[in-house]
Design a protein around this motif. Structure first.
Motif: not given
Ligand SMILES: Nc1ncnc2c1ncn2[C@@H]1O[C@H](COP(=O)(O)OP(=O)(O)O)[C@@H](O)[C@H]1O
Ligand SMILES: [Mg+2]
Lengths: 276, 356
Positions: B80-82, B84
């Motif tokens: 994920f971009q963040s 996670a």
């Protein structure tokens, strides 16, 4: 500029001290009273300063009342209440926050609404219900009505809502279901608030007076706050003994708070230091 | 075939987000979905992962129809971009999480995590928590979490966008290396066409949920299907000028440029009538200063040493970019005359479609 600063600081310090003194004085007064003989407490010589270290009140309380039973009842019921309220509140909040099912909004509305009903308003109905169920003078009778704590659900829901959606999706892709999500991710991520809610619930249960006072009539089933009322029965008010029970009753909560307070701070720091 | 999408669509209520996308990604390919923000790239990726339901169409992974299969059973891993990452677990436990859920024996968990840590240079970090890591290291842990699962397909959703520019270039190279080392099918989503060009075996350009073109990076660059792809792929972007067809003969089309009083030739067999309004597209490096071309005044010249970008304005007021190599004179404020080779001039119809 700096002298103004100093002046401000001085005023603030004095103000803080005054407030602290205001808070501590009743405790201090309770303590020195509990260490006096009953005669001295009501005599004119009893001043603000401690003048006697007489454990008679404590000894009397320990030998001549059901204090030990009261402790056991208080600890037992408060622990069961805390555990049940936290676990069920957490699970309910998880369902409302994270699961999609029909009636979810309505359910949350009901929780919010029950939050707004003062518990005293229900005392009579609860008493009749518990009596019909034959639970007067039992732990179950003390515990059951205290298990409804909507605020725990509301607080947990807010915290679960704030967990990033991607965290949940990562677990789902890793093959985890709702139990994994709740107990391995959502709960550990929210240890701080769990500890805080736990302490608050425990203290509320410990200090609960009205309901246990109604639900229990025999002395050996009483909790400490209810037990205190038994100390000054037939022979008028025994101030020293009253204060010693009060202090003994407050102690476990104070100790629990001091221990867990540090844990709360730690947990809050752990769960907040990782967002960025 | 690694992944096959057939007529895949997605709507959120009445809002159509992905429209009738069909594509094939061979096993082991590094595919990149690229397009401007909001074009539905992430949604498409999440549909492949199973995190979004498919409104219409079908998705297969390695020949198995997974359209109705739950995410965990699709054998895909997502970064994920963040990131996670699980903040309460150590790097080791973050990577071991999925294995523990599968009740993998302890020794094997240890081996697999160590192996991933070796590939990603995380051996020293295994006992740390995500909060003690740098952005690049967190990114690696997120990738490591995917690697240990040995998925059929890796899905990356803008994984580098939270890193600073330098680290982004470095991680890009590492991702390319990782792909070579592991050899699994990977799909990578980005809005950055440079990332797409450098990483992809195959690029899929999306716009408003519609697949515009699929192909090798250089094919897209040299031979865009439409004006959008031409303008999106390549930096600085392709220049577009309006004009009108004046003559057509022998595989050549002559175009009079609107408001510039000049004509340009383009190689094309397209059957367009004389007088048709069209657009021509010329890449900055294909515009060359020549006598007798169309004139432009240089607003600003960016001299980078080996290459210079001239930001110039035409008589019509339109801005264009010219790329020059190996020129040392300063063009600031000068008037230049530009032209382009007929083989490098692309023609687009008014609606943006390519005229070949
Ligand atoms: N869960 C959702 N509900 C409603 N609309 C959504 C949802 N997810 C994405 N969208 C919309 O779908 C469009 C495409 O989103 P997305 O796939 O995230 O774009 P991209 O990744 O290309 O930037 C956007 O207009 C976005 O607002
Ligand atoms: Mg996106």
């Amino acid at each position: 500029m700096t002298s103004l600063r100093k002046f401000e600081n001085g005023v603030l310090t004095i103000g803080t001290f005054a407030a602290a003194a205001l808070w501590i004085f009743p405790l201090y007064w309770a303590f020195i009273t509990s260490m006096r003989s009953e005669d001295r407490v009501v005599s004119k010589e009893a001043g603000v300063l401690p003048d006697e270290f007489n454990p008679a009140a404590y000894i009397d309380i320990l030998w001549n009342t059901n204090l030990v039973s009261w402790y056991i009842n208080s600890i037992g019921t408060a622990v069961i209440i805390t555990f049940t309220v936290i676990v069920s509140g957490m699970m309910c909040a998880y369902a409302i926050s994270q699961m999609r099912f029909p009636g979810r909004r309505i359910l949350y509305g009901v929780v919010l609404a029950s939050f707004m009903v003062p518990s005293q308003a229900l005392v009579v109905t609860q008493f009749i219900l518990m009596n019909d169920m034959g639970l007067i003078n039992t732990w179950a009778g003390i515990i059951l009505p205290q298990l409804i704590v909507p605020v725990v659900i509301i607080v947990y829901k807010q915290f679960f809502d704030a967990v990033p959606k991607e965290m949940r999706e990562a677990v789902v892709l890793d093959g985890g279901g709702d139990y994994t999500l709740l107990f391995k991710v959502y709960l550990p991520l929210n240890w701080g608030i769990t500890t805080a809610l736990g302490i608050i619930t425990f203290i509320m249960a410990w200090n609960q007076f009205l309901w246990p006072f109604l639900a229990v009539t025999t002395e050996d089933k009483m909790t400490i706050p209810v037990g205190i009322t038994q100390v000054n029965d037939a022979f008028g008010v025994f101030y020293a003994r009253l204060m010693s029970v009060a202090l003994l009753g407050a102690m476990p909560v104070a100790i629990a708070y001091l221990i867990f307070q540090k844990k709360v701070t730690e947990a809050v720091m752990i769960s907040s230091g990782v967002k960025g | 075939m690694g992944i096959t999408l057939r007529n895949v669509s997605k709507s959120f209520g009445a809002l159509g987000v992905v429209h009738d996308v069909s594509l094939d990604i061979p096993t082991g390919d590094f595919a990149v979905f690229v397009g401007p923000s909001g074009c539905g790239k992430s949604t498409l990726l999440r549909m492949i992962a199973g995190l979004e339901e498919t409104t219409a169409g079908s998705i297969s992974i390695e020949g198995r129809d997974v359209t109705e299969v739950e995410p965990a059973k699709r054998e895909v891993a997502m970064v994920f971009q963040s990131y996670a990452l699980y903040p309460h677990l150590t790097v080791f436990e973050n990577m071991a999480f999925s294995l523990r859920l599968k009740k993998t024996p302890k020794a094997q968990v240890n081996d697999m995590v160590q192996e991933a840590a070796r590939i990603l240079h995380l051996e020293e970090q295994l006992q740390k928590r995500p909060s003690e890591l740098s952005g690049g290291q967190r990114q690696r842990v997120a990738i490591g979490r995917a690697i240990v699962r040995k998925p059929k397909v890796f899905l990356f959703d803008e994984p580098l966008s939270n890193l600073d520019a330098e680290l982004r270039v470095q991680m890009r190279l590492e991702l390319a290396k990782l792909h070579r080392e592991i050899g699994a099918t990977m799909i990578y989503v980005t809005h950055d066409q440079v990332e797409a060009m450098t990483l992809a075996d195959r690029i899929f350009v999306l716009k408003k949920g519609v697949l515009q073109q699929a192909g090798k990076p250089l094919d897209l660059y040299d031979d865009p299907h439409n004006q959008f792809v031409g303008g999106f792929i390549g930096s600085p972007a392709m220049n577009f000028l309006p004009g009108r067809v004046v003559a057509r003969q022998g595989g050549m089309i002559r175009v009079a440029l609107d408001g510039l009083g000049t004509e340009l030739s383009a190689k094309s067999d397209a059957s367009v009538a004389e007088g048709t309004a069209i657009k021509i597209g010329i890449r900055p490096e294909h515009l060359v200063p020549t006598e007798g071309g169309f004139e432009a005044v240089v607003d600003m010249a960016e001299d980078l040493g080996g290459v210079s970008y001239l930001h110039a304005r035409l008589a019509t007021g339109k801005d264009i970019v010219v790329e020059l190599r190996g020129r040392r004179e300063n063009f600031d404020g000068r008037k230049i005359s530009l032209s382009a080779d007929a083989g490098e001039v692309l023609l687009f119809a008014e609606d943006g479609s390519r005229l070949r």
